[in-house]
Design a protein around this motif. Structure first.
Motif, mmCIF file in Angstrom:
data_model
loop_
_atom_site.group_PDB
_atom_site.id
_atom_site.type_symbol
_atom_site.label_atom_id
_atom_site.label_comp_id
_atom_site.label_asym_id
_atom_site.label_seq_id
_atom_site.Cartn_x
_atom_site.Cartn_y
_atom_site.Cartn_z
ATOM 1 N N ASP A 16 0.859 -1.294 0.001
ATOM 2 C CA ASP A 16 0.005 0.001 0.046
ATOM 3 C C ASP A 16 0.923 1.229 -0.127
ATOM 4 O O ASP A 16 0.486 2.357 -0.498
ATOM 5 C CB ASP A 16 -0.939 0.083 1.108
ATOM 6 N N ARG A 17 2.015 1.149 0.781
ATOM 7 C CA ARG A 17 3.000 2.315 0.531
ATOM 8 C C ARG A 17 3.403 2.576 -0.695
ATOM 9 O O ARG A 17 3.183 3.564 -1.141
ATOM 10 C CB ARG A 17 4.159 1.998 1.531
ATOM 11 N N TRP A 18 3.703 1.765 -1.693
ATOM 12 C CA TRP A 18 4.269 1.807 -2.923
ATOM 13 C C TRP A 18 3.058 2.186 -3.904
ATOM 14 O O TRP A 18 3.260 2.880 -4.899
ATOM 15 C CB TRP A 18 4.962 0.509 -3.463
ATOM 16 N N ALA A 19 2.035 1.826 -3.619
ATOM 17 C CA ALA A 19 0.799 2.029 -4.273
ATOM 18 C C ALA A 19 0.365 3.538 -4.200
ATOM 19 O O ALA A 19 -0.280 4.283 -4.977
ATOM 20 C CB ALA A 19 -0.458 1.133 -3.882
ATOM 21 N N ARG A 20 0.762 4.253 -3.041
ATOM 22 C CA ARG A 20 0.504 5.659 -2.768
ATOM 23 C C ARG A 20 1.752 6.538 -3.379
ATOM 24 O O ARG A 20 1.602 7.478 -4.083
ATOM 25 C CB ARG A 20 0.565 5.589 -1.363
ATOM 26 N N GLU A 21 3.103 6.141 -3.272
ATOM 27 C CA GLU A 21 4.310 6.661 -3.799
ATOM 28 C C GLU A 21 4.346 6.575 -5.336
ATOM 29 O O GLU A 21 4.988 7.553 -5.753
ATOM 30 C CB GLU A 21 5.235 6.242 -3.066
ATOM 31 N N GLN A 22 3.991 5.247 -5.909
ATOM 32 C CA GLN A 22 4.430 5.170 -7.024
ATOM 33 C C GLN A 22 3.383 4.217 -7.709
ATOM 34 O O GLN A 22 3.534 3.121 -7.937
ATOM 35 C CB GLN A 22 5.794 4.491 -7.305
ATOM 36 N N PRO A 23 2.123 4.640 -7.859
ATOM 37 C CA PRO A 23 0.984 3.663 -8.114
ATOM 38 C C PRO A 23 0.998 3.211 -9.404
ATOM 39 O O PRO A 23 0.506 1.920 -9.843
ATOM 40 C CB PRO A 23 -0.174 5.012 -8.079
ATOM 41 N N ASP A 24 1.561 3.780 -10.455
ATOM 42 C CA ASP A 24 1.664 3.390 -11.898
ATOM 43 C C ASP A 24 2.903 2.692 -12.358
ATOM 44 O O ASP A 24 3.263 1.938 -13.401
ATOM 45 C CB ASP A 24 1.284 4.544 -13.045
ATOM 46 N N ARG A 25 3.977 2.670 -11.344
ATOM 47 C CA ARG A 25 5.144 1.749 -11.521
ATOM 48 C C ARG A 25 4.879 0.235 -11.468
ATOM 49 O O ARG A 25 3.927 -0.257 -10.481
ATOM 50 C CB ARG A 25 6.236 2.058 -10.618
ATOM 51 N N PRO A 26 5.469 -0.632 -12.350
ATOM 52 C CA PRO A 26 5.007 -2.166 -12.311
ATOM 53 C C PRO A 26 5.553 -2.744 -11.014
ATOM 54 O O PRO A 26 6.492 -2.477 -10.584
ATOM 55 C CB PRO A 26 5.696 -2.419 -13.605
ATOM 56 N N ALA A 27 4.734 -3.578 -10.509
ATOM 57 C CA ALA A 27 4.900 -4.481 -9.367
ATOM 58 C C ALA A 27 5.528 -5.643 -9.910
ATOM 59 O O ALA A 27 6.291 -6.451 -9.462
ATOM 60 C CB ALA A 27 3.862 -4.476 -8.270
ATOM 61 N N ILE A 28 4.847 -6.301 -10.925
ATOM 62 C CA ILE A 28 4.873 -7.428 -11.493
ATOM 63 C C ILE A 28 4.847 -7.427 -13.117
ATOM 64 O O ILE A 28 4.052 -6.619 -13.693
ATOM 65 C CB ILE A 28 3.784 -8.709 -11.035
ATOM 66 N N HIS A 29 5.986 -7.786 -13.822
ATOM 67 C CA HIS A 29 5.918 -8.133 -15.212
ATOM 68 C C HIS A 29 5.966 -9.466 -15.326
ATOM 69 O O HIS A 29 6.871 -10.443 -15.485
ATOM 70 C CB HIS A 29 7.381 -7.357 -15.615
ATOM 71 N N TRP A 30 4.832 -10.168 -15.794
ATOM 72 C CA TRP A 30 4.761 -11.473 -16.340
ATOM 73 C C TRP A 30 4.774 -11.595 -17.774
ATOM 74 O O TRP A 30 4.415 -10.721 -18.491
ATOM 75 C CB TRP A 30 3.372 -11.930 -15.990
#
Length: 576
Positions: free
Chosen positions: A32-46
């Motif tokens: 949730d922290r990263w969703a606030r600070e960098q919401p559009d940055r990829p978390a997973i690249h499948w």
């Protein structure tokens, strides 16, 4: 200027340790922290195994999907403390499901895709699971024993290889689609850093797998894993581990802790090939690679070198190895092949995060030095700390430092919790079962699992040292050294060797040439290390027995040798 990933920089950044809030929850404090600070940055690249399909999930999407999963689990009756087995291939939904379970305070028990029904039955019974999460294939596998273990709640994740929704199963994606966007779902009673979150099972190198209890605060320690990966926002991290292994959690939690991106790709059908990995490293800007020694050994073969020359690395800048110690010769060869890439070895267990490693700013040597905030030692039978240069059991101090919070809380054995600890001189240690020694410069050297150490004519010989010396011979791709019963010496060193393609074609099946190659290997070995460690017996094999996490099961080879020698004795007695 020191790197931000060096020991000094890590200690300057975090002081004496990384604090853990009393209400710590990985989904809320990290995702949730990263969703606030960098919401559009990829978390997973499948990416699909054939490179034809891609899916990118941002931190905002991962946070939203895991909240929906939490609500779906809650609606089906799962609650805080309930345990769920998970057996999924490398798909985004694995992370969505695990994070969803953690949001409601439930406990995830990952299972590698190689496990069969009887393995799942063992884990479900020991873990006292309430639910199962899998794809079409694994759900079918689990349903063979579901009535026996009393579990009827089965979630099926739809995948590209889907065979249709089985009767009575909950469609995972459909359940999430019915939850409104923006839903927030957490455990009604809140979270606690000492809540149980993961039940791993050890890989069983010397016996039946043991269940490992891990609490929420353990996940804070994977910040160190992320620093070992040299990960930060924008870094694409590839961890070559099945998500059911502890190392799969290392990879995800380590990358997410630093706001990096997990590169996720299922393996191709059949056995792993180095060309498939090279293709991924050639096509995508993967900066960090974490792989077991088996994979690095395959990358330095002559055929892999030739393929790599035609398909150069795109962005790789950092390599780490884990699972078993990595041979120094492989590190040297990989550096020569790539021009400048050094594989930084590390040591951890299903019971810990990375506890010993080669971090930035330290000369690569052995398995490394203690990871930041860990206090390590080599201890004797009674827990007494041994001097530099003395062989003993590798141990983590648990009464202070990272060992008090970033390792497991014990094994479950016969309904009781066994912490496997010893106390001596005011210090308490978790005794790992790995043999090692520390040199005068503070580096730790791996000898072998306690049961794997070979005793021949009074000498104690670590299998890894034998295997490393053998690996320097051009014919050897991989080997396993064990003690074989011997009347005069107690044991002799026996090596099971996988040959390179070139030597296999020239030698196998030709007794004289096999004998000549064995003699050449033994003579070469004597130039590399002490003669008393030379394998007196060498057998060429096509494969080595391994655990589901890729570690060599030397116990199987030892048992094979015991049986062979016993049969010889019986035959000799029968002739008398």
């Amino acid at each position: 200027m020191a790197s931000e990933f060096s020991y000094d920089a890590i200690h300057a950044r975090y002081g004496d340790g990384i604090p853990c809030p009393p209400d710590y929850s990985f989904p809320t404090h990290v995702i949730d922290r990263w969703a606030r600070e960098q919401p559009d940055r990829p978390a997973i690249h499948w990416v699909s195994h054939d490179f034809k399909k891609e899916r990118i999930m941002s931190y905002r999407e991962l946070a939203d999907a895991s909240n929906k999963a939490a609500k779906a689990f809650q609606d089906k009756g799962l609650k805080k403390g309930d345990r769920a087995l998970i057996q999924l291939p490398r798909v985004c939904e694995w992370f969505v499901a695990v994070l969803g379970l953690w949001r409601i305070g439930a406990v995830a028990s990952p299972s590698t895709s190689l496990l069969v029904s009887k393995d799942l039955k063992f884990r479900a019974e020991v873990a006292k699971a309430k639910a199962f999460i899998g794809d079409h294939e694994s759900c079918g596998r689990f349903e063979e024993i579901s009535s026996t273990v009393g579990i009827s709640l089965i979630f099926q994740v739809r995948t590209d290889d889907d065979g249709g929704l089985g009767a009575g199963r909950v469609d995972f994606q459909d359940a999430l689609s019915k939850v409104p966007d923006g839903t927030k779902c957490e455990a009604p009673g809140g979270h606690n850093s000492t809540d149980l979150v993961i039940l791993f099972f050890t890989s069983g190198t010397t016996g039946a797998p043991k269940m490992v209890l891990l609490e929420a605060e353990y996940l804070v320690g994977h910040t160190i894993t992320g620093l070992w990966y040299q990960a930060k926002p924008g870094t694409l991290v590839l961890c070559m581990a099945d998500l059911g292994w502890a190392k799969g959690t290392y990879g995800g939690a380590g990358a997410f802790s630093m706001g990096a991106t997990v590169f996720l790709q299922p393996p191709p059908p059949g056995n792993f090939t180095p060309t498939h990995l090279i293709n991924a490293l050639h096509r995508y800007p993967i900066e960090t690679l974490c792989a077991p020694p088996t994979i690095y050994r395959s990358l330095v073969t002559s055929s892999a070198r030739a393929y790599l020359k035609k398909n150069p690395l795109k962005a790789l800048r950092h390599c780490v190895g884990a699972g078993e110690p990595l041979n120094a010769s492989v590190i040297k060869e990989w550096r020569e092949i790539t021009g400048n890439l050094t594989i930084r070895d590390g040591w951890g267990m299903s019971e810990t995060v990375i506890a010993v490693g080669n971090f930035e700013g330290v000369e690569v040597s052995s398995m490394g030095k203690p990871a930041p905030f860990f206090q390590m030692g080599i201890v004797g039978h009674n827990g007494e700390e041994l001097r530099d240069g003395e062989e003993g059991e590798l141990a983590i101090r648990t009464d202070k430092g990272a060992g008090s919070c970033w390792i497991f809380k014990g094994y479950v054995k016969n309904g009781k919790v066994d912490k496997r600890q010893k106390s001596h001189g005011g210090k308490t240690w978790f005794c790992t079962g790995d043999r090692g020694m520390r040199d005068a410069d503070g580096y730790y050297w791996f000898v072998g699992r306690d049961d794997d150490v070979i005793t021949s004519s009074g000498y104690r010989i670590g299998p890894f040292e034998v295997e490393s010396a053998l690996k320097t011979h051009p014919a050897v791709v991989e080997s396993a050294a064990v003690g074989s019963p011997d009347l005069s010496r107690g044991e002799v060193v026996k090596a099971f060797v996988i040959l390179s393609d070139e030597y296999r074609d020239k030698v196998l099946g030709k007794k004289d040439k096999e004998k000549d190659l064995i003699l050449d290997m033994q003579n070469h070995f004597k130039k590399m290390t002490a003669p008393y460690k030379v394998p007196r017996e060498i057998e060429f094999v096509d494969t080595l027995p391994k655990t589901v996490s890729g570690k060599i099961r030397r116990i199987e080879l030892r048992d094979l040798e015991k049986q062979r020698k016993a049969d010889i004795v019986k035959q000799q007695k029968a002739k008398l």
